[in-house]
Design a protein around this motif. Structure first.
Motif, PDB file in Angstrom:
ATOM      1  N   LEU A   1       0.872  -1.173   0.000  1.00 32.58           N
ATOM      2  CA  LEU A   1       0.000   0.000   0.000  1.00 32.58           C
ATOM      3  C   LEU A   1       0.908   1.222   0.000  1.00 32.58           C
ATOM      4  O   LEU A   1       1.779   1.358   0.869  1.00 32.58           O
ATOM      5  CB  LEU A   1      -0.915   0.031   1.230  1.00 32.58           C
ATOM      6  N   LYS A   2       0.729   2.077  -0.993  1.00 31.28           N
ATOM      7  CA  LYS A   2       1.632   3.203  -1.212  1.00 31.28           C
ATOM      8  C   LYS A   2       0.855   4.515  -1.147  1.00 31.28           C
ATOM      9  O   LYS A   2       0.089   4.836  -2.055  1.00 31.28           O
ATOM     10  CB  LYS A   2       2.313   3.026  -2.577  1.00 31.28           C
ATOM     11  N   ASP A   3       1.008   5.205  -0.010  1.00 30.41           N
ATOM     12  CA  ASP A   3       0.385   6.521   0.201  1.00 30.41           C
ATOM     13  C   ASP A   3      -1.117   6.486  -0.076  1.00 30.41           C
ATOM     14  O   ASP A   3      -1.655   7.289  -0.839  1.00 30.41           O
ATOM     15  CB  ASP A   3       1.061   7.578  -0.677  1.00 30.41           C
ATOM     16  N   VAL A   4      -1.810   5.525   0.559  1.00 30.34           N
ATOM     17  CA  VAL A   4      -3.239   5.328   0.326  1.00 30.34           C
ATOM     18  C   VAL A   4      -4.080   6.202   1.268  1.00 30.34           C
ATOM     19  O   VAL A   4      -3.876   6.209   2.480  1.00 30.34           O
ATOM     20  CB  VAL A   4      -3.616   3.837   0.504  1.00 30.34           C
TER      21      VAL A   4
ATOM     22  N   ASN B   1     -10.937  -4.239   2.458  1.00 29.96           N
ATOM     23  CA  ASN B   1     -11.861  -3.914   1.366  1.00 29.96           C
ATOM     24  C   ASN B   1     -11.145  -3.206   0.219  1.00 29.96           C
ATOM     25  O   ASN B   1     -11.507  -3.388  -0.951  1.00 29.96           O
ATOM     26  CB  ASN B   1     -13.008  -3.044   1.885  1.00 29.96           C
ATOM     27  N   LEU B   2     -10.114  -2.439   0.545  1.00 32.10           N
ATOM     28  CA  LEU B   2      -9.320  -1.783  -0.488  1.00 32.10           C
ATOM     29  C   LEU B   2      -8.446  -2.794  -1.229  1.00 32.10           C
ATOM     30  O   LEU B   2      -8.381  -2.795  -2.465  1.00 32.10           O
ATOM     31  CB  LEU B   2      -8.434  -0.697   0.142  1.00 32.10           C
TER      32      LEU B   2
ATOM     33  N   ALA C   1     -12.164   1.503  -3.705  1.00 31.30           N
ATOM     34  CA  ALA C   1     -10.998   2.054  -4.392  1.00 31.30           C
ATOM     35  C   ALA C   1     -10.452   3.210  -3.555  1.00 31.30           C
ATOM     36  O   ALA C   1     -11.225   3.971  -2.958  1.00 31.30           O
ATOM     37  CB  ALA C   1     -11.380   2.550  -5.779  1.00 31.30           C
ATOM     38  N   PRO C   2      -9.137   3.355  -3.479  1.00 29.37           N
ATOM     39  CA  PRO C   2      -8.578   4.469  -2.701  1.00 29.37           C
ATOM     40  C   PRO C   2      -8.869   5.808  -3.359  1.00 29.37           C
ATOM     41  O   PRO C   2      -8.993   5.894  -4.587  1.00 29.37           O
ATOM     42  CB  PRO C   2      -7.068   4.171  -2.687  1.00 29.37           C
TER      43      PRO C   2
ATOM     44  N   ASN D   1      -5.730  -1.305  -7.851  1.00 24.58           N
ATOM     45  CA  ASN D   1      -6.794  -0.444  -7.329  1.00 24.58           C
ATOM     46  C   ASN D   1      -8.147  -0.829  -7.916  1.00 24.58           C
ATOM     47  O   ASN D   1      -8.321  -0.855  -9.140  1.00 24.58           O
ATOM     48  CB  ASN D   1      -6.519   1.022  -7.677  1.00 24.58           C
ATOM     49  N   GLY D   2      -9.109  -1.170  -7.052  1.00 31.21           N
ATOM     50  CA  GLY D   2     -10.465  -1.465  -7.496  1.00 31.21           C
ATOM     51  C   GLY D   2     -10.651  -2.790  -8.202  1.00 31.21           C
ATOM     52  O   GLY D   2     -11.742  -3.073  -8.701  1.00 31.21           O
TER      53      GLY D   2
END
Length: 248
Positions: A6-9, A47-48, A54-55, A68-69
């Motif tokens: 996870l990168k800067d979410v 959930n993400l 989606a973030p 993503n998504g």
């Protein structure tokens, strides 16, 4: 090498900021627990990762590819076993494979036997105890072809003795059938006993405030839970979680 990242979410629901700048990575076949205050977005993370949400900003990467998504890329086990009541236990545990167009009945039967469920292949979920249902649900997750398994407090509804037996069983199964596991729990002892690393979340809007490498060698014997080094680490995680300073 990172398997999941996870990168800067960032994620908000209207004016409710759940996380701002969430960053962490998981290595292949690593067992990582996430622990944090209630409402800190632990289930939102799943959930993400699973593509249900989606973030708002940032990236989720699986094997360096942005997901993503996107759904269907992880295996997810919620707090309740979620077995389909009209399917037998054997049919339930092969469901993940079936959805991907691939069923390995012999492998499923072998794992049910290891789990002590060989006599319940043709039984239905209502005929099993809570612990037996959880074992079946975890086997379903293990048999699913996805590389990452997300476990969302799978033992929270069990009594203490059953929970402890399930922890030992989960550990033995994971050590035999290595997979990348992301595990949500409120239980510090459970996180320390099971994990390679622990990610501690802040209050919302949440972010990772500490990454702790669990120092206990594998395979792990349940006797470590009563040993002083384990109790010292339990205090360390507790004080990190509550924002207190460890007295020396």
């Amino acid at each position: 090498m990172s398997h999941l990242m996870l990168k800067d979410v960032w994620k908000s629901f209207g004016a409710n900021e759940v996380m701002t700048g969430m960053n962490f990575s998981i290595k292949k076949d690593e067992f990582v627990s996430i622990i944090g205050p209630s409402g800190s977005g632990k289930s939102t993370i799943f959930n993400l990762i699973g593509g249900m949400l989606a973030p708002d900003h940032g990236q989720i990467l699986l094997e360096k590819k942005v997901i993503n998504g996107k759904r269907g890329l992880i295996s997810y086990m919620p707090q309740t076993p979620s077995l389909l009541p009209w399917r037998t236990i054997l049919d339930n545990v092969v469901l993940g494979q079936e959805l991907q167009g691939k069923k390995e009945i012999s492998k499923a039967k072998e794992m049910l036997e290891i789990a002590g469920l060989a006599d319940y292949e043709k039984a239905y979920p209502h005929e099993l105890s809570g612990g037996m249902k959880q074992r079946a649900a975890f086997i379903r997750a293990l048999l699913s072809p996805q590389a990452v398994i997300c476990l969302d407090e799978p033992f929270s509804a069990l009594d203490e003795l059953t929970r402890f037996e399930m922890q030992k069983w989960l550990l033995s199964m994971w050590e035999t059938h290595k997979r990348t596991v992301l595990f949500i729990t409120h239980n510090i002892e459970e996180a320390l006993y099971l994990s390679d690393r622990i990610l501690v979340l802040s209050q919302k809007p949440s972010k990772v405030i500490s990454e702790m490498e669990v120092p206990f060698a594998r395979p792990r014997d349940a006797s470590i839970l009563l040993e002083e080094p384990f109790l010292q680490w339990k205090r360390k995680v507790h004080f990190t979680l509550t924002g207190q300073v460890v007295m020396r």
